[in-house]
Design a protein around this motif. Sequence first.
Motif, PDB file in Angstrom:
ATOM      1  N   PRO A  63       0.783  -1.199  -0.124  1.00 55.21           N
ATOM      2  CA  PRO A  63      -0.008  -0.025   0.042  1.00 55.21           C
ATOM      3  C   PRO A  63       0.980   1.162   0.044  1.00 55.21           C
ATOM      4  N   LEU A  64       0.598   2.465  -0.413  1.00 61.80           N
ATOM      5  CA  LEU A  64       0.975   3.487  -0.555  1.00 61.80           C
ATOM      6  C   LEU A  64       1.634   4.147   0.648  1.00 61.80           C
ATOM      7  N   ALA A  65       0.844   3.939   1.753  1.00 57.77           N
ATOM      8  CA  ALA A  65       1.285   4.434   3.021  1.00 57.77           C
ATOM      9  C   ALA A  65       1.874   3.356   4.050  1.00 57.77           C
ATOM     10  N   VAL A  66       2.798   2.833   3.704  1.00 53.04           N
ATOM     11  CA  VAL A  66       3.495   1.798   4.501  1.00 53.04           C
ATOM     12  C   VAL A  66       4.283   2.524   5.600  1.00 53.04           C
ATOM     13  N   GLY A  67       4.113   2.035   6.760  1.00 56.55           N
ATOM     14  CA  GLY A  67       4.826   2.529   7.987  1.00 56.55           C
ATOM     15  C   GLY A  67       3.936   3.741   8.884  1.00 56.55           C
ATOM     16  N   TYR A  68       2.726   3.927   8.270  1.00 58.67           N
ATOM     17  CA  TYR A  68       1.960   4.940   8.903  1.00 58.67           C
ATOM     18  C   TYR A  68       0.758   4.294   9.349  1.00 58.67           C
ATOM     19  N   SER A  69       0.372   4.660  10.716  1.00 58.11           N
ATOM     20  CA  SER A  69      -0.870   3.770  11.407  1.00 58.11           C
ATOM     21  C   SER A  69      -1.175   4.726  12.564  1.00 58.11           C
ATOM     22  N   PRO A  70      -2.329   4.719  12.811  1.00 58.34           N
ATOM     23  CA  PRO A  70      -3.754   4.305  12.168  1.00 58.34           C
ATOM     24  C   PRO A  70      -3.888   5.709  10.842  1.00 58.34           C
ATOM     25  N   ILE A  71      -4.596   5.210   9.864  1.00 59.37           N
ATOM     26  CA  ILE A  71      -5.099   6.143   8.979  1.00 59.37           C
ATOM     27  C   ILE A  71      -6.209   5.897   8.847  1.00 59.37           C
ATOM     28  N   ILE A  72      -7.053   6.984   9.447  1.00 62.07           N
ATOM     29  CA  ILE A  72      -8.580   7.335   9.080  1.00 62.07           C
ATOM     30  C   ILE A  72      -8.853   8.494   8.391  1.00 62.07           C
ATOM     31  N   ASP A  73      -9.636   8.336   7.325  1.00 62.65           N
ATOM     32  CA  ASP A  73     -10.074   9.058   6.243  1.00 62.65           C
ATOM     33  C   ASP A  73     -11.377   9.564   6.943  1.00 62.65           C
ATOM     34  N   CYS A  74     -11.428  11.199   7.236  1.00 55.59           N
ATOM     35  CA  CYS A  74     -12.454  11.908   7.862  1.00 55.59           C
ATOM     36  C   CYS A  74     -13.630  12.161   6.834  1.00 55.59           C
ATOM     37  N   HIS A  75     -13.313  12.060   5.783  1.00 60.10           N
ATOM     38  CA  HIS A  75     -14.492  12.474   4.401  1.00 60.10           C
ATOM     39  C   HIS A  75     -14.592  11.393   3.337  1.00 60.10           C
ATOM     40  N   THR A  76     -15.553  10.559   3.449  1.00 63.06           N
ATOM     41  CA  THR A  76     -15.504   9.570   2.247  1.00 63.06           C
ATOM     42  C   THR A  76     -17.265   9.511   2.153  1.00 63.06           C
ATOM     43  N   GLY A  90      -3.615   1.828   1.797  1.00 65.94           N
ATOM     44  CA  GLY A  90      -3.230   1.608   3.311  1.00 65.94           C
ATOM     45  C   GLY A  90      -4.294   2.401   4.340  1.00 65.94           C
ATOM     46  N   ILE A  91      -5.362   2.838   3.791  1.00 70.08           N
ATOM     47  CA  ILE A  91      -6.399   3.503   4.710  1.00 70.08           C
ATOM     48  C   ILE A  91      -7.069   2.500   5.502  1.00 70.08           C
ATOM     49  N   GLU A  92      -7.058   2.533   6.785  1.00 66.62           N
ATOM     50  CA  GLU A  92      -7.752   1.666   7.690  1.00 66.62           C
ATOM     51  C   GLU A  92      -9.201   1.725   7.921  1.00 66.62           C
ATOM     52  N   LYS A  93      -9.480   3.022   8.217  1.00 69.30           N
ATOM     53  CA  LYS A  93     -10.894   3.361   8.413  1.00 69.30           C
ATOM     54  C   LYS A  93     -11.259   4.455   7.706  1.00 69.30           C
ATOM     55  N   ALA A  94     -12.590   4.708   7.295  1.00 65.30           N
ATOM     56  CA  ALA A  94     -13.217   5.729   6.637  1.00 65.30           C
ATOM     57  C   ALA A  94     -14.540   6.097   7.208  1.00 65.30           C
ATOM     58  N   CYS A  95     -14.634   7.529   7.493  1.00 63.08           N
ATOM     59  CA  CYS A  95     -15.835   8.169   8.102  1.00 63.08           C
ATOM     60  C   CYS A  95     -16.505   8.311   6.824  1.00 63.08           C
ATOM     61  N   SER A  96     -17.730   7.882   6.801  1.00 58.30           N
ATOM     62  CA  SER A  96     -18.856   7.797   5.490  1.00 58.30           C
ATOM     63  C   SER A  96     -20.065   8.371   5.687  1.00 58.30           C
ATOM     64  N   SER A  97     -20.402   8.792   4.556  1.00 55.52           N
ATOM     65  CA  SER A  97     -22.002   9.222   4.660  1.00 55.52           C
ATOM     66  C   SER A  97     -22.459   9.171   3.250  1.00 55.52           C
ATOM     67  N   VAL A 153      -5.309  19.384  11.727  1.00 56.32           N
ATOM     68  CA  VAL A 153      -5.411  18.970  10.456  1.00 56.32           C
ATOM     69  C   VAL A 153      -5.911  17.543  10.200  1.00 56.32           C
ATOM     70  N   LEU A 154      -6.829  17.291   9.369  1.00 57.46           N
ATOM     71  CA  LEU A 154      -7.560  15.969   9.056  1.00 57.46           C
ATOM     72  C   LEU A 154      -7.207  15.461   7.848  1.00 57.46           C
ATOM     73  N   PHE A 155      -6.986  14.252   7.693  1.00 57.92           N
ATOM     74  CA  PHE A 155      -6.715  13.686   6.419  1.00 57.92           C
ATOM     75  C   PHE A 155      -8.153  13.028   5.811  1.00 57.92           C
ATOM     76  N   GLY A 156      -8.540  13.649   4.547  1.00 54.90           N
ATOM     77  CA  GLY A 156      -9.735  13.278   4.008  1.00 54.90           C
ATOM     78  C   GLY A 156      -9.651  13.150   2.399  1.00 54.90           C
ATOM     79  N   THR A 157     -10.253  12.273   1.781  1.00 50.13           N
ATOM     80  CA  THR A 157      -9.957  12.265   0.414  1.00 50.13           C
ATOM     81  C   THR A 157     -11.322  12.231  -0.538  1.00 50.13           C
TER      82      THR A 157
END
Lengths: 250, 258
Positions: free
Chosen positions: B7-20, B46-53, B214-218
């Motif tokens: 995965p792209l983000a090897v070595g980073y955890s947790p990765i939570i996407d705040c906007h999906t 490498g995104i583990e969880k996604a906040c989604s609506s 700052v929050l990671f969102g995609t």
Amino acid sequence: MKTIDVNLMLGRPGTHASGVSSTRELIAAMDAHGVERGLVSHIAGAVHDPALGNDRLFDAIPSAASCDDRLVPLPVAGPEAMPAPALWQKWEAAGVRGVRACPAFYGYSSDEADALSSGLAERGWFLQMPLAPVYGGPCSGATVAQACAWAEKRNDLCVMIGGTHRDNLAELRAAMRSCANLWLDLGNQTTGTGVELLVADGFADRLVCGSGFGVSGITSFRDVVLCADIPEDVKTNILRTNALRLLGLS
Amino acid sequence: MSSTRDPLAVGYSPIIDCHTHIGPTWPDLHINVSVADAIRMMDRCGIEKACSSASRLLRFDYREGNRLTLSAVREFPDRILGFCLGDPRRSRQSAEEASRYLGDEGFVGIKIHISHTGVLYDDPRYDAIYARADEFRVPVLAHTFLPEDVRSLLCSARRHPDVPFIVGHSGGFGWANHVAEIAAVPNAYFDLCCSTNDAGRVEAFAAAGGAERVLFGTDLPMLAPAHDLSQVLNAELSKEDKLLILGGNMARILEARR
């Protein structure tokens, strides 16, 4: 894998606190992120003054050889280039492999467009047409329809459309189906599964990747390709092999 | 055609996407990504969880949107974190439904969207919805692309200082005009999710408000998640700051829920 970036920008845009002033900065970023070679435009030429942009571009990059062939200058072709043998000779000596056309700036006459197309095709060079940004902002670009019209003039001329977005994706797909000599720079194409769609359409051998680095980050669009659900060899083609072919280097 | 790459983000955890997103993607482009496909997009990055609506359904039927999201949460309970929809045009009913989803169904936030409802975020019709966010101490994620979107959201954020307000897209293409005003509101968070790739954006948000805000969102699956992820991974920030942005901050926000 070392990549080829078809859209690097020298100069500072003025709208953001970003930009790259020197080739040293460009090459440092390329080295840091595995970019072997890049096509370089000047922001002044892309945004507001093609002639000024070309002057600044060749001040910074007198020739591709002066930068160990890492940086290939991509000048803007204005009416002064059609015809202008001395100018074309200068470009050849500088290692130019293609030029940028800006129909939004110049209303190229039919004769001027023919002269430019012929000059490029005879040399095996490509024509880049950056699309006008969908959401506004400074750009001296073109429309998909304009790019198609140029591609239809000469089917031995590669016309590379620069910069896409989901709002023009449908139009682009139709254009690439109708013109086999249209190429696409995937820079700005962030539509979810957009890359997969274009590959499934059969366009994999006409896709290249440009970052817009200088104004944009150097890795984002490359990473979109790397994470796409497409075969690994297709990723290599998009990020390297196709660009080498476009540059006449494969 | 699945990739054998890491995965792209090897070595980073947790990765939570705040906007999906859940639900229709781009029907006009004949693109419709299923939840399972979206999970695979996450895996490749490498995104583990996604906040989604299912925020597109806010335009028509927020209840159906919430049902869709619940279905996705039940199918992928370890990967999808549900945000329920807040419809100011049906304020009382929407707030009551929010109580049920936040309480009984384990949803973790509320999504609001001016483009689908036409109601500015400081309209009193949002009060009951914000009250639910306060009651359950969950974040509110709001789409912002115009100056009035940002202004009206920050106005509400000041009135509800205990609620995390996530400024969706951080003002969009005009983000540079909103950095200072977002940073000035302590419970407002920058959301990186945007199709722009302007150099220095991540660094500017971190410098103004601190990496903690700052929050990671995609926007996945509507946008390719690697685009925003790459900007964080390659930002000129410390690894500690990147870890906060990629998931540490969102984990902290979610831990504060009642």
